[in-house]
Design an enzyme around this catalytic site. Structure first.
Site, PDB file in Angstrom:
ATOM      1  N   LEU A 173       0.891  -1.354  -0.043  1.00 18.66           N
ATOM      2  CA  LEU A 173       0.053   0.119  -0.033  1.00 18.66           C
ATOM      3  C   LEU A 173       0.784   1.173  -0.120  1.00 18.66           C
ATOM      4  O   LEU A 173       1.807   1.411   0.809  1.00 18.66           O
ATOM      5  CB  LEU A 173      -1.072  -0.136   1.248  1.00 18.66           C
ATOM      6  CG  LEU A 173      -2.221   0.949   1.349  1.00 18.66           C
ATOM      7  CD1 LEU A 173      -3.130   0.638   0.162  1.00 18.66           C
ATOM      8  CD2 LEU A 173      -2.996   0.850   2.537  1.00 18.66           C
ATOM      9  N   ASP A 174       0.670   2.164  -1.146  1.00 11.95           N
ATOM     10  CA  ASP A 174       1.473   3.445  -1.270  1.00 11.95           C
ATOM     11  C   ASP A 174       1.714   4.065   0.149  1.00 11.95           C
ATOM     12  O   ASP A 174       0.629   4.032   1.131  1.00 11.95           O
ATOM     13  CB  ASP A 174       1.097   4.162  -2.253  1.00 11.95           C
ATOM     14  CG  ASP A 174       1.720   5.303  -2.630  1.00 11.95           C
ATOM     15  OD1 ASP A 174       2.837   5.035  -3.169  1.00 11.95           O
ATOM     16  OD2 ASP A 174       1.586   6.395  -2.380  1.00 11.95           O
ATOM     17  N   PRO A 175       2.899   4.520   0.335  1.00 11.07           N
ATOM     18  CA  PRO A 175       2.820   5.587   1.682  1.00 11.07           C
ATOM     19  C   PRO A 175       1.947   6.640   1.668  1.00 11.07           C
ATOM     20  O   PRO A 175       1.379   7.049   2.726  1.00 11.07           O
ATOM     21  CB  PRO A 175       4.175   6.382   1.726  1.00 11.07           C
ATOM     22  CG  PRO A 175       5.032   5.117   0.774  1.00 11.07           C
ATOM     23  CD  PRO A 175       3.997   4.443  -0.166  1.00 11.07           C
TER      24      PRO A 175
END
Length: 370
Positions: A95-97
């Site tokens: 999951l992208d930052p």
């Protein structure tokens, strides 16, 4: 105003993504993330005050972390692993930052079921900012195309059917796709422009759910693995002639895990503190290993057959209660998960055997309660 409701979202691969580096979604989970987390190996630091090393333990189950914005998937896994003192941990899709929402973290024997979660559907809520296309297709990039035009609700809604069903999608330049042995995001960071081939992806559902102002639209999407939500924003903006990029996202579903299963890190830390003082158990935060196998048939066996399967030996299926199907099943004995197996030619052949000795989920976690 940019909307970041407890419902904005995105996701990606088995790899992890790390902080300052571009992380990308290469989805055996690509769904929308993008910086591939490759943290540098930290040098070993002496423990303060000569504190003894905490022994790792066997922990088996799933923790569905409600990942906060700003945290990488790698750091999230490390934090959960530390809280549980677990020997093994991994996640089912980066999951992208910049994204929040469900990050399923597998502990112990649950790591054997990660592919089943990664192959499941993902659901996202995301906000698109109109007027700029960026090289990363989100807020971290630099603007490469701009427009003063803003789309109407009617124009957006009329376009969405073109992005539903099986579509061809060109991955973002900042993605984990390999080009002649190198990741596309590494080439992009070096200033190279690469031609990425379109890939078929499945969008099960895409809808416009809110238009907070002329420059922002909120969408919900449910899609299969390999889908880049950032690319959806890019392509919709191009067809509308106004350009666009993702400015907020949240993942609300990953395979069998929905928002009711998510637990914020602060709540998990508090539970850990209570458990340390004897007021609770970290087992209450675990979901059973077999939660990841909801879409797979279950098959109960006798203790005698279970002993054979545990040794890696096939079991002959016979009698009127023998299943007449074939394919993958998960095997239980006395209500306890034993193995993943294949049915074929009248035999039950073990593929992955589980050893669930150690900390496992409390019964109440089967229905999502913490």
């Amino acid at each position: 105003m940019i909307v970041t409701s407890a419902n904005s979202l995105i996701e990606p691969p088995t790899g992890d993504s790390d902080g300052v580096q571009k992380n990308i979604s290469s989805d055996a989970n690509h769904d929308a993330t993008r910086r591939d987390e490759q943290p540098a190996r930290a040098a070993k630091q002496p423990r303060p005050n000569n504190q003894p090393r905490r022994d790792k333990r066997d922990v088996h189950g799933w923790v569905v972390l409600d990942k906060p914005i700003g945290m990488t998937s790698t750091h999230a896994v490390a934090a959960v692993k530390r809280l549980f003192q677990a020997k093994r941990a991994g996640h089912a899709g980066t999951l992208d930052p910049l994204a929040s929402g469900g990050l399923p973290i597998a502990l112990g024997e649950a790591t054997k079921t990660v592919p089943f979660v990664m192959d499941g559907r993902k659901r996202y809520r995301f906000t698109v900012a109109w007027g700029e296309e960026r090289d990363t297709d989100d807020t971290e990039g630099r603007a490469v195309k701009t427009s003063d035009m803003r789309p109407s609700v009617e124009a957006i809604s009329a376009l969405l059917p073109r992005f539903t069903g099986v579509i061809d999608q060109i991955p973002p330049q900042y993605s984990a796709i390999k080009v002649q042995g190198e990741r596309a995001y590494d080439l992009a960071r070096d200033g190279e422009t690469v031609e990425l081939a379109p890939r078929p992806v499945v969008i099960h559902h895409l809808s416009l759910v809110e238009q907070p102002d002329r420059s922002h639209s909120v969408f919900e999407a449910e899609c299969g693995k390999g889908t880049y939500v950032r690319a959806l924003a890019r392509d919709i903006g191009r067809l509308l002639g106004c350009y666009g990029h993702i400015c907020a996202l949240r993942r609300t579903l990953v395979g069998p895990f929905g928002e009711k299963d998510m637990i914020p890190l602060e709540q998990l830390e508090a539970l850990c503190d209570r458990a340390a003082s004897g007021e609770g158990s970290l087992a209450d935060a675990l979901l059973p290993v077999e939660t990841a196998l909801d879409d797979i048939p279950a098959l109960a066996v006798t203790r005698a057959d279970a002993a054979r399967l545990h040794r890696g030996q096939a079991v002959l299926l016979r009698g009127r209660d023998a299943p007449n199907s074939s394919g993958t099943v998960y095997v239980t004995v006395a209500g306890r998960l034993l193995a993943l197996a294949e049915i074929g030619n009248g035999e039950l052949i073990p593929k992955r055997v589980f050893n669930l000795t150690g900390l496992t989920a409390s019964p109440g976690r089967n229905n999502g309660s913490v």
